[in-house]
Scaffold this active site. Structure first.
Site, mmCIF file in Angstrom:
data_model
loop_
_atom_site.group_PDB
_atom_site.id
_atom_site.type_symbol
_atom_site.label_atom_id
_atom_site.label_comp_id
_atom_site.label_asym_id
_atom_site.label_seq_id
_atom_site.Cartn_x
_atom_site.Cartn_y
_atom_site.Cartn_z
ATOM 1 N N HIS A 139 0.816 -1.218 0.000
ATOM 2 C CA HIS A 139 0.000 0.000 0.000
ATOM 3 C C HIS A 139 0.852 1.271 0.000
ATOM 4 O O HIS A 139 0.362 2.350 -0.315
ATOM 5 C CB HIS A 139 -0.994 0.001 1.176
ATOM 6 C CG HIS A 139 -0.399 0.317 2.517
ATOM 7 N ND1 HIS A 139 -0.102 -0.660 3.450
ATOM 8 C CD2 HIS A 139 -0.069 1.486 3.098
ATOM 9 C CE1 HIS A 139 0.385 -0.101 4.535
ATOM 10 N NE2 HIS A 139 0.413 1.208 4.344
ATOM 11 N N ASP A 169 0.203 -7.604 1.497
ATOM 12 C CA ASP A 169 0.580 -6.197 1.596
ATOM 13 C C ASP A 169 2.100 -6.024 1.626
ATOM 14 O O ASP A 169 2.628 -5.254 2.424
ATOM 15 C CB ASP A 169 -0.049 -5.545 2.833
ATOM 16 C CG ASP A 169 0.037 -4.017 2.791
ATOM 17 O OD1 ASP A 169 0.176 -3.463 1.681
ATOM 18 O OD2 ASP A 169 -0.022 -3.382 3.866
ATOM 19 N N GLY A 245 3.231 6.411 7.956
ATOM 20 C CA GLY A 245 4.608 6.618 7.529
ATOM 21 C C GLY A 245 5.525 5.511 8.014
ATOM 22 O O GLY A 245 6.579 5.252 7.435
ATOM 23 N N ASN A 246 5.141 4.839 9.126
ATOM 24 C CA ASN A 246 5.899 3.691 9.619
ATOM 25 C C ASN A 246 5.683 2.449 8.760
ATOM 26 O O ASN A 246 6.442 1.475 8.854
ATOM 27 C CB ASN A 246 5.510 3.350 11.058
ATOM 28 C CG ASN A 246 6.311 4.122 12.092
ATOM 29 O OD1 ASN A 246 5.745 4.872 12.889
ATOM 30 N ND2 ASN A 246 7.619 3.949 12.084
ATOM 31 N N SER A 247 4.631 2.461 7.953
ATOM 32 C CA SER A 247 4.319 1.292 7.135
ATOM 33 C C SER A 247 5.510 0.884 6.285
ATOM 34 O O SER A 247 6.085 1.704 5.567
ATOM 35 C CB SER A 247 3.130 1.591 6.219
ATOM 36 O OG SER A 247 1.956 1.759 6.960
ATOM 37 N N LEU A 305 -5.765 -24.152 -1.296
ATOM 38 C CA LEU A 305 -6.614 -25.260 -0.862
ATOM 39 C C LEU A 305 -8.070 -24.978 -1.183
ATOM 40 O O LEU A 305 -8.849 -25.885 -1.445
ATOM 41 C CB LEU A 305 -6.471 -25.488 0.647
ATOM 42 C CG LEU A 305 -5.131 -26.042 1.141
ATOM 43 C CD1 LEU A 305 -5.113 -26.045 2.661
ATOM 44 C CD2 LEU A 305 -4.913 -27.444 0.598
ATOM 45 N N GLY A 306 -8.439 -23.685 -1.145
ATOM 46 C CA GLY A 306 -9.840 -23.325 -1.355
ATOM 47 C C GLY A 306 -10.647 -23.443 -0.077
ATOM 48 O O GLY A 306 -11.764 -23.966 -0.083
ATOM 49 N N VAL A 307 -10.080 -22.922 1.022
ATOM 50 C CA VAL A 307 -10.769 -22.963 2.312
ATOM 51 C C VAL A 307 -10.606 -21.621 3.020
ATOM 52 O O VAL A 307 -9.655 -20.884 2.754
ATOM 53 C CB VAL A 307 -10.214 -24.080 3.225
ATOM 54 C CG1 VAL A 307 -10.515 -25.462 2.653
ATOM 55 C CG2 VAL A 307 -8.721 -23.905 3.458
ATOM 56 N N VAL A 309 -10.012 -20.300 6.842
ATOM 57 C CA VAL A 309 -9.516 -20.949 8.053
ATOM 58 C C VAL A 309 -9.251 -19.928 9.160
ATOM 59 O O VAL A 309 -9.151 -18.724 8.909
ATOM 60 C CB VAL A 309 -8.213 -21.720 7.760
ATOM 61 C CG1 VAL A 309 -8.448 -22.856 6.791
ATOM 62 C CG2 VAL A 309 -7.132 -20.774 7.227
#
Length: 402
Positions: A139, A169, A245-247, A305-307, A309
């Site tokens: 981001h 991210d 800004g820390n991101s 996997l299509g789950v 969780v």
């Protein structure tokens, strides 16, 4: 500048100065009193903080010279933490009243000119050949027309985007390797414990405050959260101050190793309650897996996997009973739902199953599950050890694509 233009600010500043002066006076007086009191006993260790002689004041020779416990840790990474500048072109749309009355010629000349849109942080983690690689948040660089990096010495250089991943991210940037003077080392985020000290290093509010360090502890080494994009993610929770800004900056342990990439903070709960000291970082083990793939392929092609969780350790005891989770199950990944016709569905996995192991490797949180899966390719066969109704069984799954 702003305080000079605003008399109210000047007045508040004066009041604050007076208050600080009074407090300092009280502390200084107390220190002097202790010193005078101890002069009567020659056998006492005299650590007076103010020396008084014939009207002059001097600093004590016994002033602390040692650094803080986390100072060496900060020094291990400070040269590797950078400011990341997201630049965008100015909109080509109308420029308010100036355009309407034909007074916007200068404004129109600037249309399309690159300007700083936002700033974040990043960490130089390796130098390979003639390139230095930087990890930051997706981001931070999203939507940019150009990215620049301000190094710890204040020099600003151009950076290229190697790859991005919105799901975790994370993003990787590259700069000329000649500018790299220090790289950071990743630590093992799975070894983190609640209560251990950490520091966050980055550029809160932008490059003006570059190389800012704040200290805190690990509040929770593996917190399960749902991100704004509805992705489930296991993150590190810390009370070290993290601000805009820390991101993309570093969360560092006492050994000077990066154990997380700071990504977000919680400032207000869903009901509007103000929140303090709740910052979150992406665990270093997951960061390493992602950045290696981004450098190699430029993107993440995930086997799935299509789950949906959630880790068992993130489910309250009251909910565990309602979900019929056996009390002897301490660790594992609970399957909340299974996507129709996805890999898990075809293999026979069901809602309520608890994944204990993948390829005979224990999984205790979503990050550890991701780490194992992402070391596979789409189409690979994996063996899941699950607990269903109190009984363990192995299920073979052919991984699908995200």
């Amino acid at each position: 500048m702003m305080e000079q233009k605003n008399p109210d600010h000047r007045q508040n500043g004066l009041v604050k100065t007076v208050i600080v002066g009074v407090v300092a006076g009280l502390i200084g007086g107390g220190a002097s009193y202790v010193a005078l009191d101890q002069l009567n006993n020659a056998n006492q260790n005299n650590n007076a903080q103010v020396s008084i002689s014939s009207g002059s004041v001097k600093t004590s020779k016994n002033s602390a010279k040692t650094s803080g416990a986390m100072t060496p840790a900060y020094n291990s990474v400070k040269g590797a933490v950078v400011s990341v500048i997201n630049m965008k072109r100015q909109s080509a749309g109308s420029n308010s009243l100036f355009d309407i009355f034909g007074e916007g010629n200068d404004q129109k000349k600037d249309k399309g000119k690159l300007r700083t849109y936002s700033e974040g942080s990043g960490v130089i983690y390796t130098k390979t050949g003639n390139k230095g690689y930087i990890v930051t948040n997706n981001h931070v660089v999203a939507g940019s027309d150009k990215v620049q990096v301000m190094l710890s010495n204040g020099k600003t250089v151009n950076a290229s985007i190697v790859g991005t991943d919105a799901t975790t991210d994370l993003a990787v940037l590259a700069i000329d390797g000649n500018y790299v003077t220090q790289t950071a080392e990743f630590g093992d985020s799975k070894s983190l414990q609640a209560g251990q000290p950490v520091v966050a290093v980055g550029s809160p509010l932008g490059s003006e405050y570059a190389s800012t360090v704040t200290q805190g502890i690990i509040s929770a080494p593996a917190r399960n959260i749902t991100t704004a994009s509805a992705n489930q993610q296991t993150v590190i929770q810390t009370d070290a101050a993290i601000n805009p800004g820390n991101s993309g900056g570093a969360l560092v342990n006492s050994a000077g190793q990066v154990v997380g990439i700071n990504s977000m903070k919680l400032s207000q709960s869903s009901d509007g309650t103000s929140v303090e000291g709740m910052g979150f970082a992406i665990p270093s083990n997951e960061v390493v897996t992602i950045v290696n793939q981004l450098v190699k392929k430029g993107k993440i092609v995930r086997p799935q996997l299509g789950v949906k969780v959630v880790a068992l350790n993130g489910i309250p005891a009251s909910y565990r009973k309602r979900l019929n989770i056996k009390s002897n199950l301490k660790n594992g990944i609970y399957i909340a739902s299974v996507t129709k016709n996805a890999a898990a569905d075809k293999a026979g996995l069901k809602t309520g199953d608890v994944i204990i192991k993948v390829d005979n490797k224990s999984v205790t949180d979503v990050a550890s599950l991701h780490s194992i899966l992402y070391n596979h390719k789409v189409g690979d066969d994996v063996t899941l050890t699950i607990n269903r109704g109190g009984k363990e069984r192995d299920v073979h799954v052919k991984l699908g694509e995200n």
